[in-house]
Motif scaffolding. Structure first.
Motif, PDB file in Angstrom:
ATOM      1  N   MET A   1      27.354 -27.305 -60.266  1.00  0.00           N
ATOM      2  CA  MET A   1      26.111 -28.028 -60.550  1.00  0.00           C
ATOM      3  C   MET A   1      25.159 -27.140 -61.342  1.00  0.00           C
ATOM      4  O   MET A   1      25.251 -25.911 -61.301  1.00  0.00           O
ATOM      5  N   LYS A   2      24.227 -27.787 -62.049  1.00  0.00           N
ATOM      6  CA  LYS A   2      23.269 -27.054 -62.858  1.00  0.00           C
ATOM      7  C   LYS A   2      22.305 -26.259 -61.992  1.00  0.00           C
ATOM      8  O   LYS A   2      21.987 -26.627 -60.865  1.00  0.00           O
ATOM      9  N   ALA A   3      21.816 -25.145 -62.556  1.00  0.00           N
ATOM     10  CA  ALA A   3      20.807 -24.346 -61.868  1.00  0.00           C
ATOM     11  C   ALA A   3      19.452 -25.027 -61.986  1.00  0.00           C
ATOM     12  O   ALA A   3      19.158 -25.708 -62.974  1.00  0.00           O
ATOM     13  N   VAL A   4      18.619 -24.817 -60.967  1.00  0.00           N
ATOM     14  CA  VAL A   4      17.294 -25.448 -60.948  1.00  0.00           C
ATOM     15  C   VAL A   4      16.234 -24.396 -60.643  1.00  0.00           C
ATOM     16  O   VAL A   4      16.421 -23.525 -59.797  1.00  0.00           O
ATOM     17  N   SER A   5      15.134 -24.468 -61.385  1.00  0.00           N
ATOM     18  CA  SER A   5      13.962 -23.634 -61.115  1.00  0.00           C
ATOM     19  C   SER A   5      12.928 -24.470 -60.382  1.00  0.00           C
ATOM     20  O   SER A   5      12.753 -25.650 -60.690  1.00  0.00           O
ATOM     21  N   ILE A   6      12.213 -23.854 -59.460  1.00  0.00           N
ATOM     22  CA  ILE A   6      11.096 -24.519 -58.785  1.00  0.00           C
ATOM     23  C   ILE A   6       9.796 -24.037 -59.425  1.00  0.00           C
ATOM     24  O   ILE A   6       9.556 -22.829 -59.521  1.00  0.00           O
ATOM     25  N   ALA A   7       8.984 -24.976 -59.893  1.00  0.00           N
ATOM     26  CA  ALA A   7       7.693 -24.670 -60.504  1.00  0.00           C
ATOM     27  C   ALA A   7       6.594 -25.016 -59.508  1.00  0.00           C
ATOM     28  O   ALA A   7       6.307 -26.190 -59.275  1.00  0.00           O
ATOM     29  N   MET A   8       5.985 -23.995 -58.922  1.00  0.00           N
ATOM     30  CA  MET A   8       4.950 -24.196 -57.908  1.00  0.00           C
ATOM     31  C   MET A   8       3.584 -23.786 -58.455  1.00  0.00           C
ATOM     32  O   MET A   8       3.435 -22.698 -59.020  1.00  0.00           O
ATOM     33  N   ALA A   9       2.595 -24.636 -58.274  1.00  0.00           N
ATOM     34  CA  ALA A   9       1.214 -24.326 -58.622  1.00  0.00           C
ATOM     35  C   ALA A   9       0.424 -24.156 -57.336  1.00  0.00           C
ATOM     36  O   ALA A   9       0.499 -24.995 -56.436  1.00  0.00           O
ATOM     37  N   THR A  10      -0.341 -23.058 -57.239  1.00  0.00           N
ATOM     38  CA  THR A  10      -1.090 -22.793 -56.019  1.00  0.00           C
ATOM     39  C   THR A  10      -2.568 -22.563 -56.303  1.00  0.00           C
ATOM     40  O   THR A  10      -2.942 -22.086 -57.374  1.00  0.00           O
ATOM     41  N   PHE A  11      -3.374 -22.896 -55.300  1.00  0.00           N
ATOM     42  CA  PHE A  11      -4.803 -22.592 -55.335  1.00  0.00           C
ATOM     43  C   PHE A  11      -5.354 -22.731 -53.918  1.00  0.00           C
ATOM     44  O   PHE A  11      -5.373 -23.832 -53.358  1.00  0.00           O
ATOM     45  N   ASN A  12      -5.739 -21.622 -53.338  1.00  0.00           N
ATOM     46  CA  ASN A  12      -6.297 -21.613 -51.978  1.00  0.00           C
ATOM     47  C   ASN A  12      -5.446 -22.444 -51.008  1.00  0.00           C
ATOM     48  O   ASN A  12      -5.942 -23.327 -50.314  1.00  0.00           O
ATOM     49  N   GLY A  13      -4.159 -22.135 -50.978  1.00  0.00           N
ATOM     50  CA  GLY A  13      -3.233 -22.935 -50.172  1.00  0.00           C
ATOM     51  C   GLY A  13      -2.746 -22.258 -48.912  1.00  0.00           C
ATOM     52  O   GLY A  13      -1.681 -22.615 -48.389  1.00  0.00           O
ATOM     53  N   THR A  14      -3.500 -21.291 -48.415  1.00  0.00           N
ATOM     54  CA  THR A  14      -3.016 -20.480 -47.298  1.00  0.00           C
ATOM     55  C   THR A  14      -2.661 -21.288 -46.050  1.00  0.00           C
ATOM     56  O   THR A  14      -1.780 -20.904 -45.283  1.00  0.00           O
ATOM     57  N   ARG A  15      -3.320 -22.429 -45.856  1.00  0.00           N
ATOM     58  CA  ARG A  15      -3.130 -23.193 -44.617  1.00  0.00           C
ATOM     59  C   ARG A  15      -1.693 -23.688 -44.454  1.00  0.00           C
ATOM     60  O   ARG A  15      -1.142 -23.665 -43.343  1.00  0.00           O
ATOM     61  N   TYR A  16      -1.090 -24.128 -45.554  1.00  0.00           N
ATOM     62  CA  TYR A  16       0.240 -24.749 -45.443  1.00  0.00           C
ATOM     63  C   TYR A  16       1.321 -24.045 -46.249  1.00  0.00           C
ATOM     64  O   TYR A  16       2.498 -24.420 -46.164  1.00  0.00           O
TER      65      TYR A  16
END
Length: 367
Positions: A1-16
């Motif tokens: 299967m093809k490789a996949v990258s995860i693109a995560m955007a964060t901003f003051n997300g410490t809670r979760y």
């Protein structure tokens, strides 16, 4: 299967963020990388990601923006930095089920699929509010090019798409968010627009993530089923000329994006054919939107009737066009636009913005 990258955007997300990262670790099909773009958080979000990166079973690349980009620009930057054939958008506060990536990636064994999205549960404070997102999207397993509803898109965290779509990312700067005309398109709106305009998309009916509601979501869940009868009536008689102006502007913008893409040097082959078809369909939709605006804006009944009849001849109320409004919308335009336009302009100002409820037509242009 093809490789996949995860693109995560964060901003003051410490809670979760900790729970979300752990759900990425538990994926049965591990990503090739996690790319995190942080929009200058003032809490310990980055510290938690750095701790996770030390033991993560995949590479974690962390970027902190020099200036805040907002969630739109932050997600677009994260996608730009991804290196794999497939890209999965990831919010900082949700929870992915272990089989999410494996189920999504296996869909791309069909090379013609440009994007896949899946169902999700709505969760708040550990309680399930809904077992589905309840979006008015086409839920067929596969949707052909230009047959998806033009104004709706799935939530970004449910999407995985072909990285080849990034070739058009420079045009994002000239995009428009239908619901916020002074803003560029959202990251998920942009890539779903490209994928549905240029090729086939797929849908997985199984819920593969929890969409957490906590009061600080950039875009929260809209429970359409909770609308009251009064709200539905207000929607029906609202100032429709105001609600139809945004689709006309947005359709023109999207038409122009494809025209510019076609003018790029070196265009040839299947890509050009797909771009040409997309340009034609968005041109037709722009014409429909502009004509429909005239149904509600023209001052004389004869001019309003003329616009309505032209829409009828062009197939805007039937299934002869790539996107159509549907027969009910035709009757509505005749009654509320041609006959009662002055009434809707005078008494229909309670509801602002574009109606996201859609209609019964096959293309679901806002009615």
């Amino acid at each position: 299967m093809k490789a996949v990258s995860i693109a995560m955007a964060t901003f003051n997300g410490t809670r979760y963020i900790g729970e979300q990262l752990e759900s990425l670790r538990q994926q049965t099909f591990l990503p090739a990388e996690l790319v995190v773009c942080d929009d200058r958080s003032s809490d310990d979000t980055i510290a938690k990601i750095e701790v996770f990166a030390k033991t993560a079973p995949f590479p974690v690349r962390i970027y902190v923006n020099e200036v805040r980009l907002g969630f739109r620009g932050n997600f677009m930057k994260a996608a730009h930095l991804c290196c794999s054939d497939l890209i999965a958008f990831c919010d900082q506060d949700d929870h992915w089920y272990p089989e999410k990536l494996s189920r999504c990636v296996e869909v791309f064994q069909d090379e013609s699929i440009l994007l896949v999205h899946h169902e999700a549960r709505i969760v708040q404070a550990g309680k399930i509010l809904s077992d589905r997102l309840d979006l008015l999207l086409d839920k067929n397993p596969v949707v052909e090019q230009l047959r998806s509803r033009p104004w709706l898109n799935p939530c970004g965290f449910t999407m995985v798409f072909q990285a080849s779509l990034k070739k058009y990312e420079s045009f994002w700067q000239s995009s428009i968010d239908l619901y916020h005309l002074n803003e560029k398109d959202t990251h998920d709106g942009w890539y779903f627009f490209l994928a549905t305009s240029l090729g086939r998309t797929a849908f997985i009916e199984q819920s593969l993530a929890d969409y957490r509601q906590h009061g600080s979501n950039a875009y929260g869940w809209n429970n359409r089923r909770a609308r009251t009868m009064s709200e539905r009536l207000t929607c029906l008689i609202s100032n429709r000329s105001e609600r139809l102006r945004a689709p006309a502007i947005t359709a023109r913008c999207r038409r122009d994006i494809f025209r510019r893409a076609l003018s790029e040097p070196g265009q040839s082959g299947p890509d050009t054919i797909a771009l040409q078809r997309a340009e034609r369909c968005w041109s037709q939709l722009e014409k429909f939107c502009s004509l429909r605006l005239r149904v509600y804006e023209n001052q004389t009944i004869l001019l309003r009737l003329e616009a309505c009849l032209k829409l009828l001849r062009l197939g805007a109320y039937s299934a002869t066009a790539s996107w159509d409004y549907g027969k009910k919308a035709g009757l509505r335009d005749l009654a509320l636009g041609v006959v009662l336009s002055s009434f809707t302009r005078r008494y229909g100002t309670r509801l602002s913005g574009v109606d996201q409820e859609g209609n019964s037509g096959t293309g679901a242009i806002p009615a």
